[in-house]
Enzyme design. Structure first.
Site, PDB file in Angstrom:
ATOM      1  N   GLU A  58       9.626   6.546  -6.880  1.00  0.00           N
ATOM      2  CA  GLU A  58       9.480   7.295  -5.631  1.00  0.00           C
ATOM      3  C   GLU A  58      10.674   8.160  -5.303  1.00  0.00           C
ATOM      4  O   GLU A  58      10.534   9.311  -4.905  1.00  0.00           O
ATOM      5  CB  GLU A  58       9.247   6.346  -4.434  1.00  0.00           C
ATOM      6  CG  GLU A  58       7.828   5.913  -4.235  1.00  0.00           C
ATOM      7  CD  GLU A  58       7.477   4.802  -5.176  1.00  0.00           C
ATOM      8  OE1 GLU A  58       8.368   4.306  -5.867  1.00  0.00           O
ATOM      9  OE2 GLU A  58       6.294   4.432  -5.220  1.00  0.00           O
TER      10      GLU A  58
ATOM     11  N   HIS B 235       2.823  -4.111   2.731  1.00  0.00           N
ATOM     12  CA  HIS B 235       1.851  -3.021   2.703  1.00  0.00           C
ATOM     13  C   HIS B 235       1.381  -2.643   4.092  1.00  0.00           C
ATOM     14  O   HIS B 235       0.426  -1.905   4.239  1.00  0.00           O
ATOM     15  CB  HIS B 235       0.630  -3.420   1.859  1.00  0.00           C
ATOM     16  CG  HIS B 235       0.872  -3.298   0.391  1.00  0.00           C
ATOM     17  ND1 HIS B 235       1.466  -4.297  -0.335  1.00  0.00           N
ATOM     18  CD2 HIS B 235       0.609  -2.304  -0.484  1.00  0.00           C
ATOM     19  CE1 HIS B 235       1.552  -3.918  -1.605  1.00  0.00           C
ATOM     20  NE2 HIS B 235       1.044  -2.721  -1.720  1.00  0.00           N
TER      21      HIS B 235
END
Lengths: 404, 437
Positions: A140, A209
């Site tokens: 990322e 998450h």
């Protein structure tokens, strides 16, 4: 549906001598803007028969926007336009922009061949090729930095975080480079990047998450943050974000991707800085964004039955706040309730409370009430998860207390 | 010295991915003495005290046959034949002038810093000029460069005027970044210098993005002549950072036109490269990702230039990235605030004897490419350029208050809508820099 604020084209680097009232910053009169917005809001937010409408139990209603927006004007045509789901609306906006400008490209994990983990980029790689819809390795920080470098050298990338939480790994690039480089380079380089992805609390996805990154990113100078909540504003905000010369972070929500709505056939672009009037009212201003909008609208139904008249505003622009729409509402109702999914500490609600107190203190008849998620890592167990986020019943109670 | 493919094709066993503490390199065994349990917490390798061995071009198996001519310079000395010199006279003078500009500029910076004209963290490049000059003089204006905080000379070599760099350091409005960047953030759109980064490693992904842009232009936008290459400069400390490896992977994966140039000056502030790195031979990390890794003597501008030529041509052709490790040394401390007490004076003396400017001077004299007079006149010219730069910077205005908010957003609507319904940037106080945003 009239085209709203059309994103302006390339804005020249701001200099002291630029006339602020030149064509480049032509803004339609504020009044007509919000009026047409609310007209739009009316025919769009009707309940959808596709989803099973059982008598409401709290868990069932999380996804169903069955609160009717307002009893107002229904003279606008309701059969034009086309129906689609929110992720399809995002895709449509993305595709239109990619068609329009060949420099627009997408990069992220599984955006290409897999079509995106939430199908937002489905079919685009086949149409535009592997370089324009780039499947990146799981890195990322580096691919976000790569997007920033590409933006600085002339492309208009859209970086997708598979889950917004993964962008914590890209914090270095987002904070230091995305936000700062336009400034530290003395205005020489623009970074027209869009960083988007799903965040928020889902269905028992576990703590990592289920994060709300808007609270972490809000202090970064130089970026804009928006949150979409309906297919209509999702498409409009996506297009506006891509066309903007500023770096924009677009927050989507995991549970809202399957919302269905009828959106116009004509092209439209929404304003990144404006809030959306969902339901005009008189008694209390409820400010919200993203998924909590639906909890609020559900609570609104109950409140209306109890005789209250809440004004619901979806703030949409998390940074900067649309203080005009918010202020007008506060001046009318004198009571503010903020409902958000961010954590209590340092969240968007906290900043909004500060901003309203600073600007509209004299107009308030009661302290601002802010309902946010508990400062708890989201638990896996369904019952516990339910108690960490704000539920419609809490909203009803808060309004009742506020309006005493 | 003639260069031909045969020099490379010699069957010198190339240590692809071999870790030296498992088995010694075939011909350089003496360099790596495995010390057994190390007496200090660091790599078992010793620092190289011998003259630089011939540099190795480690190419992964699949690409070895495709390697084009690579220079082979024996035993660290310039081997010449009378007919083929490495550079022409014009090139030699250009290189000399560029290195002198870098050296004199940095010395002037130190002077100005101690006189209180510039502040903060200032990192000087003395001693490393060969790397900068060796690479930059082969670049086109459209090629992009990304650097770290030790970026003054990179900006100068790329073509940013000394005046602009100096006034940026003084924090004046006429600086290349309007005084908003400072020593560690040199940017120039005109010369394609995209930083200047304070955190090490964070510029490497940006460089990868610039290279991606170039590839995108060539393959998606089908622009003719879109063969810009990108150079990313960083140090030995950065080579232990995750962003470095992530970008090596992506660059090799997509064959991006980028060259990763490691300026290994053996020290990251006070941390010796050997104490921080399990395998200190950075060039070996290239083949692990599928790109050539080259080690070159970074104190010799001509050697750097030869390697640079090959690497840049490789990238321009579309053959992908290269990792170039330049062994170099900084004569000053890490920054002007660094007392530089940890480095061994003997080590410093050794590298001072290999001063790249003296080496080039010697080469020019030995090969009758330039006279003492010509070099002196170059130095005088640079002195004048710098005096002018300092004077210009002294006389330039400081940034006014009105500049404060101008460049936060490219589109100032990003400041949002104020309570009065107008965009904040329409507030007249915005241009004065006093608006409440």
């Amino acid at each position: 549906m009239a085209t709203l604020f059309q994103g302006v084209g390339a804005v020249t680097p701001f200099s002291a001598s630029t006339s602020l009232h030149s064509n480049k910053l032509h803004l339609p009169p504020r009044k007509s803007l919000s009026l047409s917005e609310s007209r739009g809001a009316i025919f769009v937010h009707r309940s959808d028969a596709r989803l099973n409408l059982k008598p409401a139990t709290p868990k069932q209603d999380l996804l169903i926007p069955n609160a009717i927006a307002t009893k107002g004007d229904t003279s606008t045509p309701t059969k034009s336009g086309h129906e689609l789901l929110l992720f399809e609306a995002l895709r449509e906006g993305l595709e239109e922009e990619m068609e329009r400008d060949p420099r627009v490209c997408v990069m992220g994990e599984d955006v290409g061949h897999y079509g995106g983990s939430y199908k937002v980029t489905k079919g685009l790689a086949e149409k535009y090729g592997d370089l324009r819809v780039l499947d990146t390795p799981i890195a990322e920080n580096s691919f976000t930095g790569m997007g920033i470098g590409a933006a600085m050298t002339g492309l208009r990338p859209i970086v997708e975080g598979m889950n917004m939480g993964f962008l914590l790994l890209a914090f270095n690039q987002i904070s230091n480079n995305c936000g700062m480089l336009h400034y530290t380079s003395g205005g020489q380089f623009t970074i027209p990047i869009v960083i988007r992805g799903p965040g928020g609390v889902g269905r028992q996805l576990g703590a990592e998450h289920s994060q709300r990154l808007e609270s972490y990113f809000q202090s970064i100078p130089g970026i804009q943050m928006v949150a979409c909540s309906t297919p209509y504003n999702a498409k409009g905000l996506m297009k506006a974000a891509i066309r903007s010369e500023n770096p924009v972070i677009l927050f989507e929500h995991v549970l809202l991707y399957n919302l269905k709505e009828r959106i116009p056939d004509e092209e439209y672009v929404l304003s990144l800085e404006e809030a959306e009037m969902v339901r005009p009212g008189e008694h209390v201003t409820i400010l919200t964004y993203s998924r909590m909008r639906y909890h609020v609208m559900q609570a609104a139904k109950t409140l209306v039955n109890k005789g209250y008249d809440p004004e619901v505003i979806d703030i949409r622009s998390l940074k900067p706040f649309d203080l005009y729409t918010i202020g007008r509402s506060v001046k009318k109702t004198h009571r503010v309730l903020i409902v958000e999914e961010c954590m209590r500490t340092g969240g968007i609600g906290a900043s909004l409370t500060a901003a309203i107190t600073e600007n509209f203190h004299d107009y308030l008849d009661a302290p601002i009430v802010c309902l946010s998620s508990q400062d708890v890592p989201t638990p896996y167990a369904g019952t516990l998860e339910e108690w960490t986020v704000v539920q419609p019943a809490q909203i009803v109670t808060a309004v009742e207390q506020l309006c005493q | 010295m003639s260069f031909s493919a045969t020099n490379f094709a010699q069957p010198r066993p190339v240590p692809v991915g071999v870790r030296s503490n498992e088995k010694p390199l075939s011909s350089d065994a003496s360099r790596f003495r495995f010390r057994g349990p190390p007496s200090f917490l660091g790599s078992p390798h010793s620092l190289r005290f011998k003259p630089i061995p011939p540099f190795k071009l480690a190419i992964p198996h699949s690409q070895r046959s495709a390697a084009s001519s690579v220079t082979h310079i024996a035993n660290g000395k310039m081997v010449k034949s009378s007919a083929n010199l490495l550079i022409t006279k014009e090139e030699g003078l250009e290189l000399y002038e560029d290195m002198i500009l870098g050296r004199f500029f940095e010395d002037m910076c130190a002077q100005m810093y101690y006189r209180g004209k510039m502040f903060g963290f200032v990192h000087l490049y003395n001693g490393q000029e060969a790397v900068s000059t060796g690479f930059f003089k082969l670049l086109k204006k459209e090629d992009t460069v990304v650097s770290t905080y030790r970026d003054h000379v990179h900006a100068l070599s790329k073509g940013v005027p000394a005046r602009a760099v100096m006034s940026e350091l003084f924090g004046k409005a006429t600086g290349c970044c309007r005084g908003q960047g400072g020593s560690m953030h040199m940017f120039s759109k005109e010369h394609n210098v995209i930083g200047g980064f304070a955190f090490i490693g964070e510029g490497i992904p940006v460089a990868t993005g610039a290279a991606f842009s170039s590839k995108y232009r060539r393959e998606v936008l089908k622009e003719a002549g879109a063969d810009q290459v990108t150079l990313a400069f960083f140090g030995d400390g950065t080579c232990n950072n995750g962003q470095f490896y992530e970008c090596l992977n992506m660059a090799a994966l997509w064959k991006l036109p980028i060259i990763f140039v490691v300026e290994n000056n053996l020290w990251a502030i006070g941390m010796s490269h050997l104490r921080a790195t399990s395998d200190p031979e950075i060039w070996k990390k290239g083949p692990a990702f599928g790109m050539p890794g080259v080690h070159v003597d970074g104190m010799d501008v001509l050697k750097v230039r030869e390697v640079a030529k090959e690497a840049i041509e490789r990238a321009r052709r579309g053959d992908g990235p290269t990792l170039v490790e330049c062994e170099t040394y900084r004569f000053r401390g890490h920054s002007l605030a660094d007392p530089d007490e940890l480095r061994d004076p003997a080590e410093k003396a050794r590298y001072a004897a290999r001063d790249p400017i003296s080496a080039l001077k010697k080469y020019l004299f030995e090969n009758k490419l330039a006279s003492e007079q010509e070099l002196k006149s170059i130095e005088k010219k640079i002195d004048e350029v710098l005096d002018d730069a300092v004077e210009y910077s002294d006389e330039s205005p400081l940034p006014p208050r009105s500049q404060l908010l101008e460049n936060v957003f490219a589109d100032p609507k990003g400041f949002g809508i104020g309570p009065d319904g107008k965009y904040r940037c329409e507030d007249p106080k915005f241009t004065q820099g006093t608006a409440h945003v």
